[in-house]
Every structure is written in structure tokens, then in C-alpha cells.
Scaffold this active site. Structure first.
Site, mmCIF file in Angstrom:
data_model
loop_
_atom_site.group_PDB
_atom_site.id
_atom_site.type_symbol
_atom_site.label_atom_id
_atom_site.label_comp_id
_atom_site.label_asym_id
_atom_site.label_seq_id
_atom_site.Cartn_x
_atom_site.Cartn_y
_atom_site.Cartn_z
ATOM 1 N N CYS A 92 1.020 -1.234 0.164
ATOM 2 C CA CYS A 92 -0.005 0.006 0.060
ATOM 3 C C CYS A 92 0.901 1.282 0.135
ATOM 4 O O CYS A 92 1.841 1.273 0.695
ATOM 5 C CB CYS A 92 -0.768 -0.028 1.222
ATOM 6 N N HIS A 134 -9.182 -3.744 -2.206
ATOM 7 C CA HIS A 134 -8.272 -2.947 -1.481
ATOM 8 C C HIS A 134 -8.415 -1.337 -1.473
ATOM 9 O O HIS A 134 -8.409 -0.768 -0.290
ATOM 10 C CB HIS A 134 -6.635 -3.456 -1.960
ATOM 11 N N GLU A 135 -8.653 -0.825 -2.519
ATOM 12 C CA GLU A 135 -8.903 0.495 -2.620
ATOM 13 C C GLU A 135 -10.203 0.941 -1.813
ATOM 14 O O GLU A 135 -10.125 1.869 -1.337
ATOM 15 C CB GLU A 135 -8.777 0.925 -4.145
ATOM 16 N N HIS A 138 -10.109 1.506 1.540
ATOM 17 C CA HIS A 138 -9.686 2.736 1.989
ATOM 18 C C HIS A 138 -10.840 3.795 2.142
ATOM 19 O O HIS A 138 -10.998 4.792 3.052
ATOM 20 C CB HIS A 138 -8.617 3.369 1.022
#
Length: 184
Positions: A92, A134-135, A138
Site C-alpha cells: 500500500c 483494497h482501494e 480505504h
């Protein structure tokens, strides 16, 4: 175009929940351009707006070898299409030089808008599916190290601090830490 400072773990701003984008304005398009430039400069394959202290539901990514095919996902929604999860080694830009395995569904449906406000509705798998999840984390205030043991989280935090000190000494742009409240 401008390079944006990337927030680093454990900055509390990374825990902010992103809000939906109401309209794809000129400012949003400028942010998209700046995020893509920042992602390329940092040698990343994905970047969420939350990582550059813009807490809106916006993701950019480019998995192409030549880094010439950026994708934009605005207000993304992900639906897993398989129950089984597979481990992938993740890294990351907000947790520099830290890599570890995270289990995620290998196939998902992504619904979003592109940079022109057009609808996206695709079934994706493999690295693209993992990257999107994953994004998306966030945007929900989740960092990949949250899936790791406490010991690994502590090690990640310590490693990031060391990396940032080295980068600062080398004159690299490092996101400022959020101001801490004064002790009374």
C-alpha cells in the site's frame, strides 16, 4: 497537474469514511488527473482519494505494464461473486515497504461511474478484483494491515516511521501529520 502528498499509516485521517461524489465536476476531474499522476510517481497500481486527504468515493488504478491505461471508479460498489477467499500479497502506498498476505474474494462485480459519469458494471477477477477491494477498503477507513495480527500491525507502524524519516532526510515530500490537540 500536481503531485499530492500521500497520507501514511497510522495517520488518523486514513480512518475517515469517504462520502459519495454528487457530480463529476471540473474539480473532480482535476483531482482524478492529480491522483493518477501521484499514483504513477509513487509507482503504485491503485490510489483512493482518502489516501490523499480527499474523503470522497473515488479510486484510480492502472494495472497495465506500460502504465498507460488508467481506470477511474467513482462511488464504487463491490459485490463478491464467490464465497471462497484467496490470499494475495498486498502492499500500500500509505504503508510503504510493508507487504503481507490478505485473503479476499477472487471474483467481484464492480458498479461505479467513470470519469465522465458513465456507468460501469463489470465482473472482474484476479489482481483487478483484489485491487478494487483494497482501494474500496480505504474509502471505508480500513487499511490492509487491519487484517493482520497486532504484532504485524505494530511492526508495520514502526517500519513506516523509519521509511518516512529516511524519505524526509532525502528531501521527499511526505504528508504532514494531522495536528494533535494541545494538552490542557
Amino acid at each position: 497537474m500536481a503531485l499530492l502528498p500521500i497520507l501514511s499509516y497510522p495517520d488518523p485521517r486514513l480512518r475517515t469514511i469517504a462520502t459519495p461524489v454528487k457530480e463529476v465536476t471540473a474539480e473532480i476531474k482535476t483531482l482524478i488527473t492529480d491522483m493518477i499522476e501521484t499514483m504513477y510517481d509513487a509507482q503504485g497500481i491503485g490510489l483512493a482519494a482518502s489516501q490523499v486527504d480527499h474523503h470522497i468515493q473515488l479510486i484510480v488504478m492502472d494495472l497495465s505494464e506500460d502504465k498507460d491505461s488508467p481506470r477511474v471508479f467513482i462511488n464504487p460498489k463491490v459485490t463478491p461473486l464467490v464465497e471462497e477467499k484467496q490470499p494475495y500479497e498486498e502492499g500500500c502506498l500509505s504503508v510503504p515497504d510493508v507487504y503481507d498476505k490478505v485473503e479476499r474474494p477472487n471474483k467481484v462485480r464492480i458498479e461505479a461511474l467513470d470519469e465522465n459519469g458513465n456507468k460501469i458494471d463489470e465482473e472482474v477477477e484476479g489482481l483487478l478484483a483484489v485491487c478494487i477491494q483494497h482501494e474500496m477498503d480505504h474509502l471505508n477507513g480500513v487499511i490492509f494491515v487491519d487484517y493482520l495480527s497486532r504484532l504485524k500491525q505494530t511492526r508495520a507502524r514502526d517500519k513506516v516511521r523509519k521509511v518516512l524519516k529516511i524519505r524526509e532526510k532525502q528531501g521527499e515530500q511526505v504528508a504532514e501529520k494531522e495536528p494533535q490537540p494541545a494538552n490542557s
